[in-house]
Design a protein around this motif. Structure first.
Motif, PDB file in Angstrom:
ATOM      1  N   VAL A   6       0.747  -1.138   0.050  1.00 18.40           N
ATOM      2  CA  VAL A   6       0.042  -0.047  -0.086  1.00 18.40           C
ATOM      3  C   VAL A   6       0.568   1.331  -0.200  1.00 18.40           C
ATOM      4  O   VAL A   6       0.643   2.191  -0.670  1.00 18.40           O
ATOM      5  N   GLN A   7       1.774   1.175   1.034  1.00 14.29           N
ATOM      6  CA  GLN A   7       2.698   2.417   1.074  1.00 14.29           C
ATOM      7  C   GLN A   7       3.528   2.765  -0.406  1.00 14.29           C
ATOM      8  O   GLN A   7       3.864   3.946  -0.624  1.00 14.29           O
ATOM      9  N   LYS A   8       3.917   1.592  -0.989  1.00 15.41           N
ATOM     10  CA  LYS A   8       4.885   1.868  -1.941  1.00 15.41           C
ATOM     11  C   LYS A   8       4.163   2.566  -3.238  1.00 15.41           C
ATOM     12  O   LYS A   8       4.746   3.264  -4.014  1.00 15.41           O
ATOM     13  N   HIS A   9       2.894   2.369  -3.214  1.00 20.82           N
ATOM     14  CA  HIS A   9       2.265   2.831  -4.659  1.00 20.82           C
ATOM     15  C   HIS A   9       1.798   4.343  -4.351  1.00 20.82           C
ATOM     16  O   HIS A   9       1.588   5.204  -5.078  1.00 20.82           O
ATOM     17  N   ARG A  10       2.055   4.702  -2.848  1.00 21.18           N
ATOM     18  CA  ARG A  10       1.913   6.180  -2.382  1.00 21.18           C
ATOM     19  C   ARG A  10       3.119   6.757  -2.095  1.00 21.18           C
ATOM     20  O   ARG A  10       3.193   8.257  -2.339  1.00 21.18           O
ATOM     21  N   VAL A  11       4.229   6.196  -1.885  1.00 18.86           N
ATOM     22  CA  VAL A  11       5.427   7.032  -1.486  1.00 18.86           C
ATOM     23  C   VAL A  11       6.441   6.358  -2.350  1.00 18.86           C
ATOM     24  O   VAL A  11       7.042   5.318  -2.250  1.00 18.86           O
ATOM     25  N   ARG A  12       7.031   7.049  -3.348  1.00 14.95           N
ATOM     26  CA  ARG A  12       7.786   6.688  -4.551  1.00 14.95           C
ATOM     27  C   ARG A  12       8.972   7.906  -4.552  1.00 14.95           C
ATOM     28  O   ARG A  12       8.914   9.000  -5.191  1.00 14.95           O
ATOM     29  N   LEU A  13      10.140   7.558  -4.038  1.00 13.65           N
ATOM     30  CA  LEU A  13      11.101   8.282  -3.945  1.00 13.65           C
ATOM     31  C   LEU A  13      12.119   8.171  -5.260  1.00 13.65           C
ATOM     32  O   LEU A  13      12.579   7.407  -5.360  1.00 13.65           O
ATOM     33  N   GLU A  14      11.821   9.113  -6.037  1.00 14.84           N
ATOM     34  CA  GLU A  14      12.535   9.013  -7.302  1.00 14.84           C
ATOM     35  C   GLU A  14      14.061   9.184  -7.118  1.00 14.84           C
ATOM     36  O   GLU A  14      14.476  10.352  -6.821  1.00 14.84           O
ATOM     37  N   PRO A  15      15.026   8.186  -7.274  1.00 16.87           N
ATOM     38  CA  PRO A  15      16.568   8.481  -7.046  1.00 16.87           C
ATOM     39  C   PRO A  15      16.973   9.576  -7.905  1.00 16.87           C
ATOM     40  O   PRO A  15      17.767  10.473  -7.486  1.00 16.87           O
ATOM     41  N   LEU A  16      16.545   9.804  -9.223  1.00 19.40           N
ATOM     42  CA  LEU A  16      17.078  10.543  -9.910  1.00 19.40           C
ATOM     43  C   LEU A  16      16.803  11.976  -9.637  1.00 19.40           C
ATOM     44  O   LEU A  16      17.729  12.862  -9.389  1.00 19.40           O
ATOM     45  N   THR A 203     -18.172   4.126  -0.032  1.00 15.52           N
ATOM     46  CA  THR A 203     -19.113   3.868   0.972  1.00 15.52           C
ATOM     47  C   THR A 203     -18.657   3.018   2.174  1.00 15.52           C
ATOM     48  O   THR A 203     -17.351   2.595   2.074  1.00 15.52           O
ATOM     49  N   TYR A 204     -19.176   3.165   3.074  1.00 15.64           N
ATOM     50  CA  TYR A 204     -18.832   2.368   4.260  1.00 15.64           C
ATOM     51  C   TYR A 204     -18.527   0.864   3.993  1.00 15.64           C
ATOM     52  O   TYR A 204     -17.782   0.354   4.613  1.00 15.64           O
ATOM     53  N   GLU A 205     -19.505   0.487   3.084  1.00 16.43           N
ATOM     54  CA  GLU A 205     -19.532  -1.041   2.763  1.00 16.43           C
ATOM     55  C   GLU A 205     -18.267  -1.225   1.991  1.00 16.43           C
ATOM     56  O   GLU A 205     -17.736  -2.386   1.886  1.00 16.43           O
ATOM     57  N   LYS A 206     -17.644  -0.276   1.416  1.00 17.39           N
ATOM     58  CA  LYS A 206     -16.491  -0.435   0.429  1.00 17.39           C
ATOM     59  C   LYS A 206     -15.189  -0.085   0.940  1.00 17.39           C
ATOM     60  O   LYS A 206     -14.380  -0.066   0.388  1.00 17.39           O
ATOM     61  N   HIS A 207     -15.446   0.239   2.203  1.00 16.79           N
ATOM     62  CA  HIS A 207     -14.047   0.639   2.946  1.00 16.79           C
ATOM     63  C   HIS A 207     -13.029  -0.657   3.016  1.00 16.79           C
ATOM     64  O   HIS A 207     -13.080  -1.415   3.256  1.00 16.79           O
ATOM     65  N   VAL A 208     -11.712  -0.238   2.643  1.00 16.76           N
ATOM     66  CA  VAL A 208     -10.626  -0.871   2.776  1.00 16.76           C
ATOM     67  C   VAL A 208      -9.693  -0.858   3.933  1.00 16.76           C
ATOM     68  O   VAL A 208      -9.109   0.028   4.108  1.00 16.76           O
ATOM     69  N   PRO A 209      -9.749  -1.928   5.013  1.00 16.13           N
ATOM     70  CA  PRO A 209      -9.027  -1.687   6.158  1.00 16.13           C
ATOM     71  C   PRO A 209      -7.524  -1.892   5.858  1.00 16.13           C
ATOM     72  O   PRO A 209      -7.238  -2.638   5.041  1.00 16.13           O
ATOM     73  N   ASN A 210      -6.845  -1.180   6.775  1.00 15.09           N
ATOM     74  CA  ASN A 210      -5.303  -1.348   6.612  1.00 15.09           C
ATOM     75  C   ASN A 210      -4.624  -0.989   7.572  1.00 15.09           C
ATOM     76  O   ASN A 210      -4.900  -0.136   8.656  1.00 15.09           O
ATOM     77  N   THR A 211      -3.470  -1.702   7.748  1.00 14.82           N
ATOM     78  CA  THR A 211      -2.466  -1.578   8.971  1.00 14.82           C
ATOM     79  C   THR A 211      -1.074  -1.482   8.407  1.00 14.82           C
ATOM     80  O   THR A 211      -0.765  -2.203   7.440  1.00 14.82           O
ATOM     81  N   ILE A 212      -0.203  -0.681   8.975  1.00  9.96           N
ATOM     82  CA  ILE A 212       1.375  -0.684   8.511  1.00  9.96           C
ATOM     83  C   ILE A 212       1.999  -0.785  10.185  1.00  9.96           C
ATOM     84  O   ILE A 212       1.650   0.182  10.689  1.00  9.96           O
ATOM     85  N   ASN A 213       2.938  -1.823   9.987  1.00  5.36           N
ATOM     86  CA  ASN A 213       3.585  -2.143  11.171  1.00  5.36           C
ATOM     87  C   ASN A 213       2.634  -2.179  12.665  1.00  5.36           C
ATOM     88  O   ASN A 213       3.063  -1.532  13.695  1.00  5.36           O
ATOM     89  N   GLY A 214       1.420  -2.611  12.337  1.00  5.01           N
ATOM     90  CA  GLY A 214       0.423  -2.678  13.415  1.00  5.01           C
ATOM     91  C   GLY A 214      -0.378  -1.630  13.705  1.00  5.01           C
ATOM     92  O   GLY A 214      -1.385  -1.629  14.577  1.00  5.01           O
ATOM     93  N   ALA A 215      -0.047  -0.434  12.974  1.00  7.71           N
ATOM     94  CA  ALA A 215      -0.889   0.814  13.257  1.00  7.71           C
ATOM     95  C   ALA A 215      -2.095   1.098  12.210  1.00  7.71           C
ATOM     96  O   ALA A 215      -1.531   0.676  11.047  1.00  7.71           O
ATOM     97  N   PRO A 216      -3.165   1.500  12.327  1.00  8.22           N
ATOM     98  CA  PRO A 216      -4.156   1.813  11.259  1.00  8.22           C
ATOM     99  C   PRO A 216      -3.474   2.712  10.322  1.00  8.22           C
ATOM    100  O   PRO A 216      -2.911   3.742  10.737  1.00  8.22           O
ATOM    101  N   ALA A 217      -3.775   2.485   9.138  1.00 12.28           N
ATOM    102  CA  ALA A 217      -3.359   3.540   7.912  1.00 12.28           C
ATOM    103  C   ALA A 217      -4.411   3.580   7.008  1.00 12.28           C
ATOM    104  O   ALA A 217      -5.101   2.741   6.761  1.00 12.28           O
ATOM    105  N   GLN A 218      -4.301   4.834   6.172  1.00 12.84           N
ATOM    106  CA  GLN A 218      -5.271   5.053   5.201  1.00 12.84           C
ATOM    107  C   GLN A 218      -4.487   4.149   4.000  1.00 12.84           C
ATOM    108  O   GLN A 218      -3.232   3.643   3.800  1.00 12.84           O
ATOM    109  N   VAL A 219      -5.436   3.881   3.084  1.00 10.02           N
ATOM    110  CA  VAL A 219      -5.187   3.498   1.532  1.00 10.02           C
ATOM    111  C   VAL A 219      -5.210   4.633   0.480  1.00 10.02           C
ATOM    112  O   VAL A 219      -5.929   5.486   1.077  1.00 10.02           O
TER     113      VAL A 219
END
Length: 563
Positions: A6-16, A203-219
């Motif tokens: 999940v985090q990879k698709h939102r955090v992309r540190l471009e080396p160049l 919608t609430y029904e379509k919510h995608v739960p997620n955790t990173i290192n055990g902590a709740p996180a956004q997708v």
């Protein structure tokens, strides 16, 4: 450091990009004393609003989007008032008093009065975006609020109150996730149409739960279906018609956030730029009749210089290099720079972020509200960027970023480059919160531009411009006759000696917000304006000569007519 998918698709540190930034930092400098000073005057304004995102600990994606703000003069008394958009009570969250939007009347001398109740603007929906515009051409500004859920159109009654006319106007846009909104005259018929950006299908029904290192996180938005934006044509009788499909806008599902409308190709009609999160950005070019072609890729603004999609958030348009063409500044997600796109004047834009040094300091943070603003009145536009992560506990898995951070200020050096002067520009730039929407206008009518910032889960920040001004200024207010009353879509050119400045009246900009309908031009040491040329949306041109500086100059359509 380990990242989840999940985090990879939102955090992309471009080396160049990172390498180039290091080199730029090594060979650039910040002046010992910056020419811009912004002072935190929040406490003396008596503004008590505090934002909520409805957080319940479940990390619903709609929490991250709230909210923008609007700066406009609702009572025509000559000073700018403030409308804060607020989140709502989401599932799993309880409030003794339901959160609502808050409206403050400017009383002058940096005092504001809460007039939410008497104006009727205290909407309790989960607010995301806002725009002001005189859709009924009766001489006062109306308000449209985009929510998660039905949107709301408030008609200004002209007596200090507003009426909810959403149902009769036909513009609630269903139960969608709202975002940036704009009033524009898409077909040049003299009334304002309405562009409504949408984020994703949630919608609430379509919510995608997620955790990173055990902590709740956004997708991110990739986990939800995209939906097309909506375009409403003004019927001229208080109602609107959905023309999304007929106009071409409805053919393009997206994850829209900030939006701005302007005539980018100078062909006499209003185009639309949409900052999309996690996909290509859109540039809808108008054919003059209200039909649009999505041309972001061809124009060079769909992706960054590396051809990567951006997590775009907010956007503003302005002529930063004074070449007579409106450029774009687009804020983005962590792991990417905020981007400066130079308008080349031939239907193409060039990503000049690295060359202009206009993104330094944005790489490791999430950037939201932004504006091209001449803070020091020296004749060129600086850039303000509001920062703040959407993950409250981001430090637990990424020590390069933080939820609470300082905002950024880039000073224009007039040679095509910007200098980060944030550390040298007053105590207002030392405030450490998680900012979202930002608005820029002359709140005390002293000739320089001040700042209002909406901060997530906190009080706002109000910054008074105390810069040791480099020069004179001119503000221009338009009054349409055949065109819409506030001149939305009209371009104004100001010539003073060897300085030529261009701006356009816009309704809706930044991060899902609204500000700056009175155009502001810094003039440096020039003691008079030689010429003002107004090109109205209907094609008429008015010209005025030998105008005194340091004043608000009102122009009524047709009073300086050349053709």
């Amino acid at each position: 450091m380990i990242f989840t998918d999940v985090q990879k698709h939102r955090v992309r540190l471009e080396p160049l990009i990172a390498t180039v930034l290091i080199l730029l930092c090594a060979f650039s400098h910040t002046p010992a004393n910056a020419a811009i000073t912004l002072t935190d005057v929040t406490e003396e304004t008596q503004i008590s609003f505090k934002h909520t995102d409805g957080n319940s600990g479940r990390c619903y994606i709609v929490e991250t989007l709230t909210a923008g703000l609007a700066l406009f003069d609702y009572d025509n008394d000559g000073d700018v008032d403030i409308y804060f958009i607020n989140g709502g009570a989401l599932k799993g969250t309880k409030f003794k008093v339901p959160p609502k939007n808050a409206f403050y009347r400017n009383e002058g001398n940096w005092k504001f009065t809460d007039v939410t109740k008497e104006t009727g603007l205290g909407n309790t929906g989960h607010g995301l975006g806002v725009v002001a515009g005189d859709y009924d051409n009766d001489g006062d500004l109306d308000v449209y609020v985009s929510n998660w859920g039905p949107n709301v159109l408030y008609r200004n009654n002209g007596d200090g109150t507003f009426t909810d006319v959403t149902k009769e106007a036909g513009v609630d846009n269903g139960f969608k996730v709202g975002a940036g909104v704009n009033f524009l005259d898409m077909d040049k018929d003299g009334d304002l149409d309405l562009y409504v950006s949408c984020y994703v299908d949630f919608t609430y029904e379509k919510h995608v739960p997620n955790t990173i290192n055990g902590a709740p996180a956004q997708v991110g938005p990739h986990f939800y279906e995209k939906v097309p934006d909506t375009l409403y044509r003004n019927n001229g009788d208080g109602t609107f018609t959905d023309v999304s499909k007929a106009s071409g806008v409805g053919k393009h599902p997206s994850s829209g956030m900030g939006t701005v409308c302007a005539d980018f190709d100078k062909d006499g009609d209003t185009d639309i730029f949409v900052a999309n999160d996690g996909m290509e950005d859109f540039l809808f070019l108008n054919d003059g009749t209200g039909k649009f072609k999505q041309s972001g890729l061809i124009a060079g603004v769909a992706y960054d210089i590396n051809g990567e999609e951006m997590g775009s958030m907010g956007v503003d348009a302005g002529d930063y290099d004074n070449d007579g063409w409106l450029d774009l500044y687009v804020t983005s997600y962590q792991g990417q720079l905020s981007h400066l796109f130079k308008n080349l004047g031939d239907g193409m834009f060039d990503d000049v972020t690295l060359m202009a040094e206009a993104g330094r300091g944005t790489m490791h943070h999430v950037a939201w509200g932004t504006g091209f603003v001449d803070f020091d009145n020296d004749g060129d536009r600086d850039i303000f960027v509001a920062l703040g992560h959407l993950q409250e506990n981001i430090e637990k898995w990424d020590d390069r970023s933080a939820f609470l951070v300082r905002n950024l200020l880039f000073m224009n050096t007039s040679d095509g480059k910007f200098i980060n002067v944030s550390e040298k520009s007053g105590d207002g730039m030392k405030v450490k919160l998680s900012s979202r929407g930002a608005g820029f206008d002359d709140l005390d009518n002293d000739g320089d531009i001040d700042v209002v910032i909406l901060n997530s889960r906190a009080e706002p920040t109000i910054l008074r411009n105390d810069s040791p001004s480099k020069g004179h200024w001119l503000q221009v207010r338009l009054r349409g006759v055949k065109a819409n009353l506030d001149g939305v879509g009209a371009q104004v050119k100001v010539v003073a000696g060897n300085l030529a400045l261009l701006d356009e009246v816009r309704s809706g900009r930044g991060y899902q917000g609204h500000y700056g309908m009175r155009l502001h031009f810094g003039l440096g040491d020039r003691e008079k304006v030689d010429r003002i040329e107004v090109r109205w949306i209907d094609g008429g041109i008015d010209i005025f000569k030998d105008i005194a500086v340091d004043q608000l100059f009102t122009i009524t359509e047709g009073t300086g007519r050349t053709r």
